[in-house]
Structures are given as structure tokens and as C-alpha cells.
Design an enzyme around this catalytic site. Structure first.
Site, PDB file in Angstrom:
ATOM      1  N   HIS A 129       0.840  -1.210   0.000  1.00 34.66           N
ATOM      2  CA  HIS A 129       0.000   0.000   0.000  1.00 34.66           C
ATOM      3  C   HIS A 129       0.872   1.256   0.000  1.00 34.66           C
ATOM      4  CE1 HIS A 129      -3.093  -2.898   1.203  1.00 34.66           C
ATOM      5  NE2 HIS A 129      -2.235  -3.285   2.127  1.00 34.66           N
TER       6      HIS A 129
ATOM      7  N   SER B 112      16.066  19.557 -15.453  1.00 34.00           N
ATOM      8  CA  SER B 112      15.002  20.564 -15.523  1.00 34.00           C
ATOM      9  C   SER B 112      15.592  21.848 -16.075  1.00 34.00           C
ATOM     10  CB  SER B 112      14.401  20.806 -14.137  1.00 34.00           C
ATOM     11  OG  SER B 112      13.587  21.969 -14.134  1.00 34.00           O
TER      12      SER B 112
END
Length: 486
Positions: free
Chosen positions: A157, A287
Site C-alpha cells: 500500500h 530541468s
């Protein structure tokens, strides 16, 4: 007149990403030279069975299987005039093989070359993918073996769970890739040939050619199938081979897309945790604005293309379901796009996966620090058992640990501090009998179960046998390191 490539759309699948082998497979040159080979195979078989076809015709066809630039221009003019691509190439072939001009395409329908060629391309494309996938599996297998013993925090999870190892996690990826390899091989081995079936699949034109001799028509089908490299032809067809075949071929490619997406997503999540990263070139920019960033662009590319690969399969389902009676032509334009794109996309996904697997970076100290944050809570049961072995009361030990655990959790969640559960245990006199054991009780290697042994047995019993064949060994041997395109 040449067209400036910068002034017209090009698919990035072929112009930017795909291997030269896969891009060539679906090129006009490959397509039309394959048509010529099929016409030659038909002529050879027809001559062998008694039709009046000269040796000179066969010789001229054999010498002119590849098209020159001039022949492409002739074919373009012929198609513009005749509005029929197959007949344009029949006439173009006849220009360079004049002795065969009268017998090229004898008894055949267009789908004799178009469909049979497509089946050849499917087979060759699957062969290329099988080789590429074998290489990817071998690379991830080497990674799994290298890190089979390195404990890491497991996640269920996406919440901290029991420890596993970096190598064991990689085996989960490899197992799915092995299933993809099995499925793609099955699709390849199940492929048949359309063969020589005529306009509606009844072989009527060939029965006329051979004066009603059914045996010769059957032999013709078998001879052409054998000459074209297939072990069998589909026993019955309409004008086309059943479009359900395309479903069966593209299904394992879509499934491969799902596998690749899962693997790339896992690596992207691990990159966020700074535990494992994909390769990053020394001059690569992550970036345009944030100079410090190391975006997982390779894995993002895999996920992006894998989604496309999974969706393409839907087209084959819809096309097969709408083929009326002996055929309709609404499959043609769709398949010209769908089939090449599926193979080109799968090819790019695999080459990118290979590049990732060949340069993955693992950061053991980051992994160790994250384990240290969570392991004290996981070790509480071991601590309780150790106290009981020393004569302590299980319920009392449980309550002590519960209280200390909540105090440590407060430090972590409310104050943003480190997990100090072990320090609290060491400071509590109740745990004096086992304080000398705490270090061994917290050794991460004691929490990974049989993960290292599972890696070893999995590689030996499943991966090695799957790759221990001539096809996979040859691909791995010549599988040079992939340099990713921009």
C-alpha cells in the site's frame, strides 16, 4: 521532388526512438521487396506444378527483388494512374522482369501479397522483440544477483512493510518479463500463413489454372507456404487471414506494456526516495529551471509509451469484430497504423528498459537510513520474544513496548525527529536482560527471510532455462549496451 523533413510531420516512433531493424521492417522498401519475393515464390511453385513459366522469368524476378529509387518513382506514377497499390507494383515489377510480366500475380488476389507479407512482418517483428526482451531479462537478472543480499524496506500500500532485498524486488519484475517472453514466443509459434487462397478463400482461380486438379491446388498452397518460411497455412481463410490473428499477436505486446509500466513506476517511486535511480548522464539536464533535479526521464518515457502500447490492442479487437462476411476494407487504413505502431512502440519500450537496466544506481546508505527509521517498530515482536526467553512475562513486555512505541511515534510524527524507540528500550531497566542482544535483534539481514535464497533459486531454476536456447543466447551475445536517443 524531395520533401524537407522539417516541414512535414514524422512519427517520433521511427524518426526519434525505434531501432533501425524495427523501423526497416515496416518500411516501404521492405514491404515491396517482400511482395516481389511472394510473387517469385508463387511463380516457382506454379512452374514446379506444370504451368508454362520460363526459366528466364524466374531468373529476372530473382535478380530484381530489391527496388531502386527509380522503381519507387515508377510505382508512384502507376498508383496515381491505377488507384491500386498492388497493381501498380505488379506493373513496376514487370518493367524490370519483362519475361515475367505476363505471369506475375498469376491467379492471385491482392491479399496474396498484402496479407502474406503482413504475416511475414509479424513473425520477423516478434523475432526481434524476443531477442530484445531476452537481453533485458539477462540485464535485470545480473542486477538481481548483485543485490540479492542487500536488505531494503518493503512496501505494501506504499506503506513501510517487512524487509525484502533489492535483488528480490527485481525478481518480481523479471518474473513478469519471463511471462511476456513466453507469451510473445507463443504468438510467434502460433502464426500461420494465409497462403494461396484466392479472392474469397475458395481457391477457385487456382482450380481453373490447374484444370480442376484439386491435388495440385493443395500442393501449390503447401509449396508457397514452405518457400515463404512458414510451417503451415491457415486451413481456411476469407479474402484475408482472420483479423483475430492480429488480436493474438498484439495481446502479448500490450501485456508487455503493462509489465514495463509497473517496473518503470517502481523505479520512479524509488528515485523519489533516493534509493535507486535510473542512469543519468554527466551532461544531462533534469530541468530547464531547477538545475539540481534528476528527473527519471527514461522511466517516464517507458510509462508514456507503455500506455500507448496497451491501448493499441483495442484497435485489433474492434477491427476483427467488424469484418463482414468474406472481408471489408475498413480494416486496411487502421492496420497500416496499428500494427507498425505496436511493434515500433514495443521495440522502443524494450530498448529504453535495456538502457535503464544497464545503468541503474543503488544507494545503500540511503536504504540503510530508511530501514533504521522503521526497523525498531518491526523488531518489537523479536524484543518481546527475547524477554520471554529470559523469563519475562509476555503481556507485561507487550505493554512496555506498546507505551515506548507510542512515545517514539510521537517523536517521529509530531516533532519530526528520528525514531528513538531503541534508545528508550535501552534506557528502561525492564529490558536489562536483553540489552546486549539488541544489536543482533536489529540486524536487517535477519528480517529478509529467504529473499537471498529465493533470488538464487529463481535465477537458476527459471531465468537460466528460459534464456538457455540458441535464440536468446545469440541475442544476449550481440546485445551491445544501449545508448538512449534524445
Amino acid at each position: 521532388m524531395s520533401v524537407d523533413p522539417y516541414q512535414t510531420y514524422q512519427t517520433p516512433l521511427s524518426s526519434r526512438y525505434a531501432s533501425k531493424e524495427m523501423a526497416h521492417l515496416f518500411s516501404p522498401s521492405k514491404r515491396f521487396s517482400t511482395w516481389r519475393q511472394l510473387w517469385l515464390n508463387l511463380a516457382i511453385a506454379e512452374k514446379q506444378l506444370g504451368l508454362n513459366i520460363s526459366d528466364e522469368a524466374i531468373e529476372q524476378m530473382t535478380k530484381n527483388l530489391e527496388l531502386t529509387p527509380e522503381q519507387f518513382e515508377i510505382a508512384a506514377k502507376e498508383e496515381k494512374k491505377r488507384r491500386h497499390d498492388v497493381m501498380a507494383h505488379v506493373h513496376t515489377f514487370g518493367h524490370v522482369a519483362p519475361a515475367a510480366a505476363g505471369i506475375i500475380h498469376l491467379g492471385a488476389t491482392s491479399c496474396y501479397v498484402t496479407d502474406n507479407a503482413d504475416l511475414i512482418f509479424l513473425k520477423e517483428g516478434l523475432n526481434l522483440l524476443i531477442g530484445s526482451l531476452s537481453v533485458v531479462i539477462s540485464r535485470f537478472a545480473a542486477f538481481a544477483k548483485q543485490y540479492k543480499d542487500l536488505p531494503t524496506l518493503g512496501f505494501t500500500h506504499y506503506q513501510p512493510a517487512q524487509l525484502t532485498t533489492v535483488g528480490k524486488r527485481a525478481t518480481l519484475w523479471i518474473q513478469e518479463l519471463l511471462w511476456d517472453l513466453r507469451n510473445i514466443k507463443r504468438a510467434r509459434d502460433d502464426l500461420g500463413f494465409r497462403g494461396v487462397k484466392g479472392t474469397t478463400g475458395t481457391q477457385a482461380s487456382f482450380l481453373t489454372l490447374f484444370d480442376g486438379d484439386h491435388r495440385k491446388v493443395q500442393l501449390l498452397d503447401k509449396l508457397v507456404t514452405k518457400l515463404s518460411g512458414f510451417p503451415f497455412a491457415y486451413p481456411v481463410t476469407s479474402q484475408t487471414y482472420s483479423r483475430k490473428v492480429d488480436i493474438d499477436v498484439l495481446a502479448p505486446l500490450a501485456s508487455l506494456g503493462a509489465t514495463a509500466h509497473k517496473i518503470a513506476t517502481d523505479i520512479r517511486l524509488l528515485a523519489n526516495l533516493k534509493e535507486v535511480e535510473e542512469p543519468f548522464e554527466s551532461t544531462q539536464i533534469g530541468s530547464s529551471a531547477m538545475a539540481y533535479k534528476r528527473n527519471p526521464m527514461r522511466c517516464e518515457r517507458v510509462c508514456s509509451l507503455a500506455r500507448h502500447l496497451m491501448v493499441i490492442h483495442q484497435n485489433t479487437l474492434m477491427t476483427a469484430s467488424t469484418q463482414w462476411f468474406e472481408r471489408t476494407l475498413d480494416d486496411s487504413a487502421n492496420r497500416r497504423i496499428t500494427i507498425p505502431e505496436a511493434f515500433l512502440t514495443a521495440d522502443i519500450v524494450l530498448s529504453t528498459m535495456q538502457n535503464i537496466s544497464e545503468g541503474m544506481v543503488v544507494y545503500p546508505q540511503v536504504i540503510e537510513r530508511r530501514i533504521a527509521e522503521e526497523l525498531p517498530f518491526m523488531a518489537t515482536e523479536n524484543i518481546i520474544m527475547a524477554i520471554v526467553k529470559k523469563g519475562g512475562d509476555r503481556q507485561q513486555a507487550h505493554e512496555k513496548i506498546r507505551v515506548l512505541s507510542h512515545e517514539a511515534a510521537f517523536q517521529v510524527k509530531q516533532l519530526g525527529l528520528s525514531n528513538d524507540l531503541i534508545s528508550r528500550v535501552q534506557a528502561d531497566p525492564y529490558f536489562d536482560p536483553i540489552k546486549y542482544e539488541l544489536q543482533s535483534l536489529l540486524d536487517p539481514k535477519t528480517f529478509v527471510g529467504r529473499a537471498p535464497e529465493q533470488v538464487e533459486s529463481f535465477l537458476k531454476e527459471w531465468v537460466e532455462p528460459a534464456l538457455n536456447n540458441e535464440e536468446s543466447r545469440a541475442a544476449i551475445a550481440k546485445g551491445h549496451k544501449v545508448q538512449l536517443s534524445v
